[in-house]
Design a protein around this motif. Sequence first.
Motif, PDB file in Angstrom:
ATOM      1  N   VAL A   1      18.263  -2.662  19.133  1.00 39.74           N
ATOM      2  CA  VAL A   1      18.846  -3.289  17.959  1.00 39.74           C
ATOM      3  C   VAL A   1      17.842  -3.640  16.704  1.00 39.74           C
ATOM      4  O   VAL A   1      18.305  -3.322  15.617  1.00 39.74           O
TER       5      VAL A   1
ATOM      6  N   ALA B   1      14.871  -0.489   8.389  1.00 40.64           N
ATOM      7  CA  ALA B   1      15.741  -0.991   7.266  1.00 40.64           C
ATOM      8  C   ALA B   1      14.757  -1.829   6.309  1.00 40.64           C
ATOM      9  O   ALA B   1      14.770  -1.690   5.241  1.00 40.64           O
TER      10      ALA B   1
ATOM     11  N   PRO C   1      15.851  -0.416  14.466  1.00 45.40           N
ATOM     12  CA  PRO C   1      16.625   0.126  13.157  1.00 45.40           C
ATOM     13  C   PRO C   1      16.586  -1.091  11.911  1.00 45.40           C
ATOM     14  O   PRO C   1      16.434  -0.712  10.882  1.00 45.40           O
ATOM     15  N   VAL C   2      16.692  -2.246  12.466  1.00 44.56           N
ATOM     16  CA  VAL C   2      16.637  -3.379  11.344  1.00 44.56           C
ATOM     17  C   VAL C   2      15.218  -3.545  10.748  1.00 44.56           C
ATOM     18  O   VAL C   2      14.844  -3.655   9.815  1.00 44.56           O
TER      19      VAL C   2
ATOM     20  N   LEU D   1      25.236   1.736   9.675  1.00 41.47           N
ATOM     21  CA  LEU D   1      24.384   1.011   8.842  1.00 41.47           C
ATOM     22  C   LEU D   1      23.266   1.807   8.267  1.00 41.47           C
ATOM     23  O   LEU D   1      22.918   1.475   7.011  1.00 41.47           O
ATOM     24  N   ALA D   2      22.574   2.614   8.900  1.00 39.23           N
ATOM     25  CA  ALA D   2      21.732   3.627   8.228  1.00 39.23           C
ATOM     26  C   ALA D   2      22.229   4.424   7.023  1.00 39.23           C
ATOM     27  O   ALA D   2      21.777   4.633   6.035  1.00 39.23           O
TER      28      ALA D   2
ATOM     29  N   THR E   1      17.150  -5.556  22.803  1.00 38.43           N
ATOM     30  CA  THR E   1      16.535  -6.052  21.464  1.00 38.43           C
ATOM     31  C   THR E   1      15.827  -4.856  20.812  1.00 38.43           C
ATOM     32  O   THR E   1      16.081  -4.825  19.534  1.00 38.43           O
TER      33      THR E   1
ATOM     34  N   ASP F   1      26.990   5.545  16.146  1.00 36.98           N
ATOM     35  CA  ASP F   1      27.243   4.292  16.501  1.00 36.98           C
ATOM     36  C   ASP F   1      27.267   3.547  15.238  1.00 36.98           C
ATOM     37  O   ASP F   1      26.929   3.880  14.146  1.00 36.98           O
ATOM     38  N   ASP F   2      27.212   2.161  15.501  1.00 34.23           N
ATOM     39  CA  ASP F   2      27.099   1.084  14.498  1.00 34.23           C
ATOM     40  C   ASP F   2      25.956   1.249  13.784  1.00 34.23           C
ATOM     41  O   ASP F   2      25.652   1.024  12.433  1.00 34.23           O
ATOM     42  N   LEU F   3      24.838   1.198  14.458  1.00 32.68           N
ATOM     43  CA  LEU F   3      23.566   1.430  13.857  1.00 32.68           C
ATOM     44  C   LEU F   3      23.259   2.789  12.701  1.00 32.68           C
ATOM     45  O   LEU F   3      22.694   2.438  11.618  1.00 32.68           O
ATOM     46  N   ALA F   4      24.096   3.750  13.192  1.00 35.32           N
ATOM     47  CA  ALA F   4      24.008   4.987  12.498  1.00 35.32           C
ATOM     48  C   ALA F   4      24.658   4.767  11.272  1.00 35.32           C
ATOM     49  O   ALA F   4      24.453   5.025  10.006  1.00 35.32           O
TER      50      ALA F   4
END
Length: 546
Positions: A228, A235, A231-232, A262-263, A225, A257-260
């Motif tokens: 995940v 943001a 990064p949220v 997103l950023a 968690t 990855d997906d978080l990258a």
Amino acid sequence: MRLLTVLYDRGAAQLIRAWRRSLHFRVVSVTLVSSTLLVVTFSWLLASQITAAQVGSRLTEAQKQLEQGRSYLEPQFRDRGDAADPGLNGFLRYATALLVPADPTAYYVLLEPTNKDFLKAVKPQSPQIEDTRAAQDAVPADLRQTIEHSRKSAYQYVRADPDGRGERPFIVVGTTVNSAMGQYSLFYLYPLDEQVDSASSVRTTVFVAGLALVLLLALLSALITHLVVGPVRIAARTAQRLSAGLLDQRMEVRGEDDLAALATSFNQMAANLQRQINRLEEMSRLQRRFTSDVSHELRTPLTTVRMAADMLFANREDFDPLAARSAELLQAELDRFEDLLTDLLEISRYDAGFAVLDTEAVDLVPIVNRVVERLRPLADRANVELRTVVPDEPVIAEVDPRRIERVLRNLVGNAVEHGEARPVVVTLADGDGAAAVTVRDHGIGLNTGEDKLVFNRFWRADPSRARQTGGTGLGLSISLEDARLHGGWLEAWGAPQLGAQFRLTVPLRAGDRLLSSPLPLVPEDAEPRLGPIPPDEPSRGVRHAS
């Protein structure tokens, strides 16, 4: 007790607050609770199954021993038909010696048919029982009755002390042994010490393993968690900085990855927003500058035209009727054009943030009366009756009298223009640290949603209507800015065929915060036709507050 209650309430409030605000806390809590329930259920089932298997094995062993004893005794008793046989006791001692179970910790009890309370034979291998009555008492009475009436094998779990070593769990199995002399009862007592110890060990092992598993799951869920939610949260903080005006804030991009992703998308969005905001700010700045420059530049030719128009207007009696009428129209339009330039300059000052208050403690009663008296000729031409309702005592407020007078002039002028030859009432009141002025007309009113548009620049409720006052369309916008500059409210209410009412509310002391207004926004004479007003909609209008 009260301290414990306070601490409990405070802890519960903190948990609820953490649950509502923290996604990390919710995920870890749900994982911990669900894994705990799962592990507890699995542990209970596993321990129950293992215990049942061990006890079942012990029961099978006891029942097998019981069947062997019965199979041995019945053929032997069949040849003994006389209870007075002198060799019966010797036979019993010999026969019961062969009933000794293979398990050295087990016991047996043989009861003869004539006296079920007399212990005929008890034979443990080790240790030797000194009190045979204790072993007999270990056999439950209800089990004896069951065996006697059903004449079948049965078993029961008990806690007993047949050998004086303390109460322990036993499984007692029993059956009947038929003979020519009657029905004997044969019982075996098998201790369950090892099974109970084994079950306790299993439960302890499963509990420790389950606890370790729950902690591991909680640690893993917290770690995942965090990976995940981290990064949220970044943001969210970056978005808050962007909303606060720090347009150069960006998220750090790590990995692919997906978080990258997103950023990266968030940074692109922030960059686009920054470009658009800068572009809009530049356009707004240019627009304000253009409006201000044009207004200033038009002053010089307007002054020259004004001088010529004043001369023509003063000598219009010497002209023919057509030229005289043209001079009057020129004079009126020049007045309107000059008012428009004045309003545009005032709006540009507000847009540029240069407007300032020149506050002083003044009595609002003379200001209201002065505004009404100055607009009374206009009201007479429009066949509108102007009424004032003011207190007998002075209403002292720290305001900018020039701006307050301008706001009231705009409100009363609009009410006269849209009054439809019906009375216009101006009311002043004070209370609760605030002063309020309402301007009520009984004209065409406002349609649904128009009370939110009346303060927009150049907006008119009915563009087709003939104008009597020659307004610029900026009066209410400027009035709204004047009210905000005072830290006050300017609100509108209206309904079709019921007229409209505007309310200006300002604090009596400059800088104070308004909490309520001493005058209602919805007129009392309109409430019966509107129906009861819900408590959560006190105004049925729009409130513009600073």
